[in-house]
Design a protein around this motif. Sequence first.
Motif, PDB file in Angstrom:
ATOM      1  N   THR A  56       0.223 -28.565 -52.041  1.00  0.00           N
ATOM      2  CA  THR A  56      -1.196 -28.882 -51.880  1.00  0.00           C
ATOM      3  C   THR A  56      -1.543 -29.087 -50.411  1.00  0.00           C
ATOM      4  OG1 THR A  56      -1.192 -29.941 -54.048  1.00  0.00           O
ATOM      5  CG2 THR A  56      -3.043 -30.454 -52.585  1.00  0.00           C
ATOM      6  N   LEU A  57      -0.634 -29.745 -49.676  1.00  0.00           N
ATOM      7  CA  LEU A  57      -0.864 -29.927 -48.246  1.00  0.00           C
ATOM      8  C   LEU A  57      -0.982 -28.582 -47.546  1.00  0.00           C
ATOM      9  CD1 LEU A  57      -1.040 -31.800 -45.768  1.00  0.00           C
ATOM     10  CD2 LEU A  57       1.456 -31.617 -45.594  1.00  0.00           C
ATOM     11  N   ASP A  58      -0.112 -27.648 -47.913  1.00  0.00           N
ATOM     12  CA  ASP A  58      -0.146 -26.316 -47.306  1.00  0.00           C
ATOM     13  C   ASP A  58      -1.491 -25.639 -47.581  1.00  0.00           C
ATOM     14  OD1 ASP A  58       0.959 -23.093 -47.745  1.00  0.00           O
ATOM     15  OD2 ASP A  58       1.382 -24.163 -45.890  1.00  0.00           O
ATOM     16  N   ALA A  59      -2.013 -25.822 -48.804  1.00  0.00           N
ATOM     17  CA  ALA A  59      -3.308 -25.230 -49.149  1.00  0.00           C
ATOM     18  C   ALA A  59      -4.429 -25.858 -48.323  1.00  0.00           C
ATOM     19  CB  ALA A  59      -3.579 -25.418 -50.639  1.00  0.00           C
ATOM     20  N   LEU A  60      -4.370 -27.179 -48.097  1.00  0.00           N
ATOM     21  CA  LEU A  60      -5.372 -27.851 -47.269  1.00  0.00           C
ATOM     22  C   LEU A  60      -5.331 -27.333 -45.836  1.00  0.00           C
ATOM     23  CD1 LEU A  60      -4.892 -31.555 -48.458  1.00  0.00           C
ATOM     24  CD2 LEU A  60      -6.814 -30.059 -49.011  1.00  0.00           C
ATOM     25  N   ILE A  61      -4.130 -27.132 -45.314  1.00  0.00           N
ATOM     26  CA  ILE A  61      -3.972 -26.640 -43.939  1.00  0.00           C
ATOM     27  C   ILE A  61      -4.548 -25.235 -43.815  1.00  0.00           C
ATOM     28  CG2 ILE A  61      -2.272 -25.945 -42.210  1.00  0.00           C
ATOM     29  CD1 ILE A  61      -0.508 -28.272 -43.304  1.00  0.00           C
ATOM     30  N   LYS A  62      -4.239 -24.385 -44.796  1.00  0.00           N
ATOM     31  CA  LYS A  62      -4.747 -23.004 -44.757  1.00  0.00           C
ATOM     32  C   LYS A  62      -6.268 -22.977 -44.875  1.00  0.00           C
ATOM     33  CE  LYS A  62      -0.763 -20.286 -46.262  1.00  0.00           C
ATOM     34  NZ  LYS A  62       0.201 -21.252 -45.751  1.00  0.00           N
ATOM     35  N   GLU A  63      -6.840 -23.857 -45.704  1.00  0.00           N
ATOM     36  CA  GLU A  63      -8.284 -23.907 -45.834  1.00  0.00           C
ATOM     37  C   GLU A  63      -8.937 -24.340 -44.522  1.00  0.00           C
ATOM     38  OE1 GLU A  63      -9.955 -22.782 -48.315  1.00  0.00           O
ATOM     39  OE2 GLU A  63     -11.921 -23.358 -47.508  1.00  0.00           O
ATOM     40  N   SER A  64      -8.279 -25.270 -43.802  1.00  0.00           N
ATOM     41  CA  SER A  64      -8.789 -25.703 -42.496  1.00  0.00           C
ATOM     42  C   SER A  64      -8.796 -24.547 -41.513  1.00  0.00           C
ATOM     43  CB  SER A  64      -7.942 -26.853 -41.946  1.00  0.00           C
ATOM     44  OG  SER A  64      -7.993 -27.971 -42.798  1.00  0.00           O
ATOM     45  N   SER A  65      -7.753 -23.711 -41.569  1.00  0.00           N
ATOM     46  CA  SER A  65      -7.673 -22.561 -40.661  1.00  0.00           C
ATOM     47  C   SER A  65      -8.741 -21.523 -40.985  1.00  0.00           C
ATOM     48  CB  SER A  65      -6.286 -21.919 -40.760  1.00  0.00           C
ATOM     49  OG  SER A  65      -5.280 -22.842 -40.402  1.00  0.00           O
ATOM     50  N   ARG A  66      -9.060 -21.382 -42.286  1.00  0.00           N
ATOM     51  CA  ARG A  66     -10.070 -20.394 -42.699  1.00  0.00           C
ATOM     52  C   ARG A  66     -11.486 -20.883 -42.434  1.00  0.00           C
ATOM     53  NH1 ARG A  66      -6.574 -19.402 -47.267  1.00  0.00           N
ATOM     54  NH2 ARG A  66      -7.691 -21.001 -48.452  1.00  0.00           N
ATOM     55  N   SER A  67     -11.665 -22.229 -42.374  1.00  0.00           N
ATOM     56  CA  SER A  67     -13.010 -22.807 -42.237  1.00  0.00           C
ATOM     57  C   SER A  67     -13.073 -23.698 -41.004  1.00  0.00           C
ATOM     58  CB  SER A  67     -13.361 -23.626 -43.477  1.00  0.00           C
ATOM     59  OG  SER A  67     -13.184 -22.862 -44.646  1.00  0.00           O
ATOM     60  N   PRO A  68     -12.975 -23.104 -39.800  1.00  0.00           N
ATOM     61  CA  PRO A  68     -13.028 -23.934 -38.591  1.00  0.00           C
ATOM     62  C   PRO A  68     -14.368 -24.636 -38.469  1.00  0.00           C
ATOM     63  CG  PRO A  68     -13.271 -21.619 -38.026  1.00  0.00           C
ATOM     64  CD  PRO A  68     -12.907 -21.673 -39.489  1.00  0.00           C
ATOM     65  N   GLU A  69     -14.355 -25.816 -37.864  1.00  0.00           N
ATOM     66  CA  GLU A  69     -15.592 -26.571 -37.683  1.00  0.00           C
ATOM     67  C   GLU A  69     -16.504 -25.842 -36.710  1.00  0.00           C
ATOM     68  OE1 GLU A  69     -13.366 -30.867 -38.023  1.00  0.00           O
ATOM     69  OE2 GLU A  69     -15.087 -30.650 -36.713  1.00  0.00           O
ATOM     70  N   PRO A  70     -17.826 -25.806 -36.969  1.00  0.00           N
ATOM     71  CA  PRO A  70     -18.745 -25.095 -36.085  1.00  0.00           C
ATOM     72  C   PRO A  70     -18.806 -25.681 -34.682  1.00  0.00           C
ATOM     73  CG  PRO A  70     -19.949 -26.371 -37.738  1.00  0.00           C
ATOM     74  CD  PRO A  70     -18.507 -26.378 -38.137  1.00  0.00           C
ATOM     75  N   ASP A  71     -18.517 -26.958 -34.535  1.00  0.00           N
ATOM     76  CA  ASP A  71     -18.538 -27.584 -33.208  1.00  0.00           C
ATOM     77  C   ASP A  71     -17.119 -27.794 -32.708  1.00  0.00           C
ATOM     78  OD1 ASP A  71     -18.939 -31.105 -34.091  1.00  0.00           O
ATOM     79  OD2 ASP A  71     -17.936 -29.451 -35.134  1.00  0.00           O
ATOM     80  N   ALA A  72     -16.291 -26.762 -32.856  1.00  0.00           N
ATOM     81  CA  ALA A  72     -14.866 -26.906 -32.559  1.00  0.00           C
ATOM     82  C   ALA A  72     -14.613 -27.356 -31.142  1.00  0.00           C
ATOM     83  CB  ALA A  72     -14.155 -25.565 -32.804  1.00  0.00           C
ATOM     84  N   GLY A  73     -15.485 -26.970 -30.187  1.00  0.00           N
ATOM     85  CA  GLY A  73     -15.217 -27.354 -28.810  1.00  0.00           C
ATOM     86  C   GLY A  73     -15.783 -28.700 -28.432  1.00  0.00           C
ATOM     87  N   ALA A  74     -16.552 -29.305 -29.318  1.00  0.00           N
ATOM     88  CA  ALA A  74     -17.207 -30.577 -28.996  1.00  0.00           C
ATOM     89  C   ALA A  74     -16.270 -31.737 -29.216  1.00  0.00           C
ATOM     90  CB  ALA A  74     -18.447 -30.758 -29.878  1.00  0.00           C
TER      91      ALA A  74
END
Length: 416
Positions: A56-74
């Motif tokens: 499940t942790l691996d799935a959460l990590i992959k979802e984070s990679s697929r859905s980067p935050e729109p304010d990633a540089g902030a």
Amino acid sequence: MTLKDRRKALGYSQEGMATALGVDRTTVGRWDRGETEPQPEYRPRMAALLHVDLLTLDALIKESSRSPEPDAGAPSHDAYGPGEEDMIRREFMRVLAVAGALVALPADEAGVLAEDAARDDAAGYLRMNDHLWQVYQLARSKDSVRPVVTGQLAALNESLSDRPSTPASLCVAAGDLFQLAGELAFDRNRHTEAAAAYSLAASASKEARAFDLWACALVRHAYVETAGGRYREAVGLLSVAERVAQRGDHSLSTRQWVAAVRAEAYAGLGDLAECERALDEAEEVVHLGDHAYNSGWLRFDGSRLAEERGARYVQLGRLDKAEAALDVALKQLASARRQSFRRRGAVLVDLAALGAKRRDIDQILTCATEALRLARQSSSGYIAHRLRALPAEIGALADDRRVAELSAEIAALSGT
């Protein structure tokens, strides 16, 4: 669900997660934004903290990679960063400062007329204050009451601003409400804000010559000092509170509450004789009637005597006496009509500390784990603050893997 979603759902801030895993906060921020993935050596511990298995942790990590935050540089405003939390704090402090200044203004000839006009307003504020105290006591998460209290403060502030002088009846309402605002800040470990609120409560109560209300504000301020380990400063505040309470209503339990907190301060100083003398004074509350407290700014009714005595004996290292008193306290809390997560959590922390002094790992784990559960369930900063001191008690026992994991969870909790 992303890694960040799961972290925040369990109440971990970026700092808390970073502390628990032994990494920098910016590393957790990069994981949140999907910029990097946690290294394999961190994943088992992370899975345990997030209460998921490795798949499940691996799935959460992959979802984070697929859905980067729109304010990633902030920069992140997570937890207590310079976002909405700071705005709320500034507004809270502004209301306190303005109303406190108005309370300090001298009355003039308009004071008598203003007092007549203000009585009805003050009665309405006091009724609302009583309601808010009840809601606060019943609320599982104390912070849920904060927006309503802030609104009540703003309304009171506006009422005070409209008057040429400060009527005594409104000063009483202010002294009452500032104490509740202080308790909310104290429960969130905002000790500077709590101290400001209690100082203003004392000022307003003094202006109204409401001696018991004034003494209770000083007692609450003393709690800020004991929480910071400044026991001599607490004794000084409590000495003033005792003198003020002597001028109040002796049918109320104010003086007994002063004594109970004085016992905590003397226990912190290692003075067994003065601590027990103060505890004995506090127990005189049992001889007062049912009207000795008001369930609002004065709630000391004797129901906490076993908790107080047990906690003080833990501080002093009198372990047999401590365990007997804390066992009684737990039974009383279990049979109470209204359960208090905060009180039960505090007793469990004391029992865990007692286990640490006895080097009883099973007792540490059992009691502290339950206290952790209550802290998460109630979002109580007070229980978190008490738990934060526990790793220092554990000492060399932290070499045990289970104790080390417990310490990491406490570190994560205290960062939320």
